[in-house]
Design a protein around this motif. Structure first.
Motif, short mmCIF file in Angstrom:
data_model
loop_
_atom_site.label_atom_id
_atom_site.label_comp_id
_atom_site.label_asym_id
_atom_site.label_seq_id
_atom_site.Cartn_x
_atom_site.Cartn_y
_atom_site.Cartn_z
N LEU A 93 42.72 44.59 52.42
CA LEU A 93 41.14 44.42 52.37
C LEU A 93 40.63 43.98 51.17
O LEU A 93 39.87 43.12 50.84
N ILE A 94 40.39 44.97 50.38
CA ILE A 94 39.83 44.85 48.51
C ILE A 94 39.82 43.81 48.08
O ILE A 94 38.90 42.94 47.45
N PHE A 95 41.82 43.36 47.63
CA PHE A 95 41.87 42.48 47.09
C PHE A 95 41.85 41.63 47.12
O PHE A 95 40.64 40.57 46.53
N PHE A 96 41.13 40.99 48.11
CA PHE A 96 41.41 39.96 48.83
C PHE A 96 39.71 39.59 49.12
O PHE A 96 39.45 38.59 49.13
N SER A 97 39.03 40.29 49.64
CA SER A 97 37.82 40.24 49.42
C SER A 97 37.03 40.14 47.94
O SER A 97 36.28 39.17 47.42
N ILE A 98 37.65 40.79 46.86
CA ILE A 98 37.23 40.62 45.51
C ILE A 98 37.94 39.70 44.88
O ILE A 98 36.69 38.19 44.57
N LEU A 99 39.14 38.70 45.45
CA LEU A 99 39.30 37.77 44.99
C LEU A 99 38.60 36.41 45.48
O LEU A 99 38.59 35.60 44.57
N ALA A 100 38.03 36.98 46.84
CA ALA A 100 37.69 35.39 47.18
C ALA A 100 35.93 34.94 46.85
O ALA A 100 35.05 34.37 46.14
N LEU A 101 35.57 36.56 46.20
CA LEU A 101 33.98 36.72 45.60
C LEU A 101 34.32 36.48 43.96
O LEU A 101 33.57 35.56 43.71
N ALA A 102 35.21 36.77 44.04
CA ALA A 102 35.28 36.32 42.29
C ALA A 102 35.36 34.89 42.08
O ALA A 102 35.00 34.28 40.87
N SER A 103 36.19 34.15 43.02
CA SER A 103 36.90 32.81 42.98
C SER A 103 34.93 31.42 43.18
O SER A 103 35.26 30.89 42.37
N ILE A 104 34.98 32.40 43.86
CA ILE A 104 32.87 31.83 44.36
C ILE A 104 32.05 32.14 43.50
O ILE A 104 30.72 31.60 43.16
N GLY A 105 32.15 33.01 42.38
CA GLY A 105 31.41 33.60 41.09
C GLY A 105 30.89 34.90 40.78
O GLY A 105 29.16 34.84 40.85
N ILE A 106 30.41 35.38 42.28
CA ILE A 106 30.04 36.17 42.65
C ILE A 106 30.11 37.76 42.65
O ILE A 106 29.28 38.68 42.17
N MET A 107 31.43 38.08 42.38
CA MET A 107 31.67 39.14 41.60
C MET A 107 32.90 38.80 40.30
O MET A 107 33.39 38.05 40.30
N PRO A 108 32.20 39.99 39.25
CA PRO A 108 33.15 39.18 38.27
C PRO A 108 34.31 39.25 38.23
O PRO A 108 34.99 40.63 38.86
N TRP A 109 34.81 38.94 37.28
CA TRP A 109 37.58 38.72 37.31
C TRP A 109 37.25 40.28 37.38
O TRP A 109 38.37 40.35 37.15
N TRP A 110 36.75 41.25 35.95
CA TRP A 110 37.45 42.27 35.72
C TRP A 110 37.19 43.57 36.69
O TRP A 110 38.19 44.14 37.08
N VAL A 111 36.98 42.75 38.14
CA VAL A 111 36.56 43.58 38.91
C VAL A 111 38.07 44.05 39.84
O VAL A 111 39.29 44.52 39.89
N LEU A 112 39.20 42.28 39.59
CA LEU A 112 39.53 41.80 40.56
C LEU A 112 40.83 42.89 39.56
O LEU A 112 41.80 43.44 39.75
N ALA A 113 41.23 42.61 38.56
CA ALA A 113 41.82 43.02 37.42
C ALA A 113 41.45 44.55 37.35
O ALA A 113 43.34 44.95 37.15
N ALA A 114 41.06 44.78 37.35
CA ALA A 114 41.17 46.53 36.91
C ALA A 114 41.35 46.95 38.19
O ALA A 114 42.95 48.04 38.52
N VAL A 115 41.55 46.45 39.77
CA VAL A 115 42.02 47.23 41.02
C VAL A 115 43.61 46.97 40.73
O VAL A 115 44.58 46.98 41.43
N VAL A 116 43.82 45.20 40.50
CA VAL A 116 45.38 44.29 40.09
C VAL A 116 46.41 45.04 39.81
O VAL A 116 47.27 45.86 39.61
N LEU A 117 45.71 45.90 38.58
CA LEU A 117 46.43 46.44 37.48
C LEU A 117 46.77 48.08 38.00
O LEU A 117 48.41 48.17 37.22
N ARG A 118 45.89 48.42 38.64
CA ARG A 118 46.60 50.08 39.45
C ARG A 118 46.92 49.47 40.12
O ARG A 118 48.15 51.06 40.35
N GLU A 119 47.39 48.69 41.00
CA GLU A 119 48.18 48.46 41.83
C GLU A 119 49.21 48.27 40.95
O GLU A 119 50.04 48.49 41.84
#
Length: 215
Positions: A93-119
């Motif tokens: 839920l967190i991953f796909f929500s962040i991915l969707a928001l980052a893809s349309i420029g609402i959330m910064p991509w570094w948040v997705l990178a931090a979550v993915v790297l940790r996982e």
């Protein structure tokens, strides 16, 4: 220490949960499955700019996380399947929500990178633990806190994109602050899991060494 149910380290909040069963069709499991099914729908709604609909479904999905846990503990419906489904649903839920928001420029991509790297890092640890016959480590309260902050941050970002006034700008800034704190907590929990996993593997190797020496 049991390989299937592994003794839980101190400081974790799962110690008062009932013993998990092998049941599959329970109310908490159905709720977790609903959360899994809702994830791609939320992502599609956000990407297609149906932000309000995505926000409503996200809120329902996020609230269901607390509901299924309460029902499982209150009515003794804790299951082995649920212990797997629940954290997977939260992470997806967190991953796909962040991915969707980052893809349309609402959330910064570094948040997705931090979550993915940790996982990815923890995924490697899960594979190492599995090679010794252990499942994933029990969820730590710091990890739950990080997950909760990130889950709150996602709708804050969505709401901030619904307007252009000062209020929405402030909300976006709050989203940035929540993303930073959420990622910090997420990684602190990850470090805790790595430390615990390292000790589990070290103890397992030490037990194997002692067993070999006794032969």
């Amino acid at each position: 220490m049991s390989r299937s149910t592994r003794q839980e380290p101190t400081g974790q909040d799962e110690s008062f949960s009932p013993e998990p069963t092998d049941k599959i069709l329970t109310v908490p499991n159905v709720i977790s499955m609903f959360r899994l099914v809702s994830i791609p729908v939320i992502a599609v709604l956000v990407v297609q700019n149906h932000l309000f609909a995505g926000l409503v479904l996200l809120a329902v999905s996020a609230m269901s996380d607390g509901v299924d846990g309460y029902i499982a503990r209150r009515y003794n419906q804790v299951t082995k399947l649920g212990q797997i489904l629940d954290p997977i649903a939260d992470r997806l839920l967190i991953f796909f929500s962040i991915l969707a928001l980052a893809s349309i420029g609402i959330m910064p991509w570094w948040v997705l990178a931090a979550v993915v790297l940790r996982e990815l890092v923890l995924g490697i640890q899960v594979l190492r633990l599995a090679s010794y016959g252990y499942g994933p480590l029990p969820v730590h309260f710091v990890g739950k806190a990080g997950t909760a902050v990130l889950m709150i941050t996602v709708p804050v970002y969505i709401v901030s994109a619904l307007g252009e006034s000062t209020l929405f700008t402030v909300l976006h800034d709050l989203g940035d602050a929540g993303a930073i704190w959420g990622c910090v907590l997420y990684w602190v929990a990850g470090i805790i899991y790595l430390w615990q996993g390292t000790h589990v593997i070290h103890d397992e190797k030490a037990a194997g060494t002692r067993a070999g020496a006794a032969r």
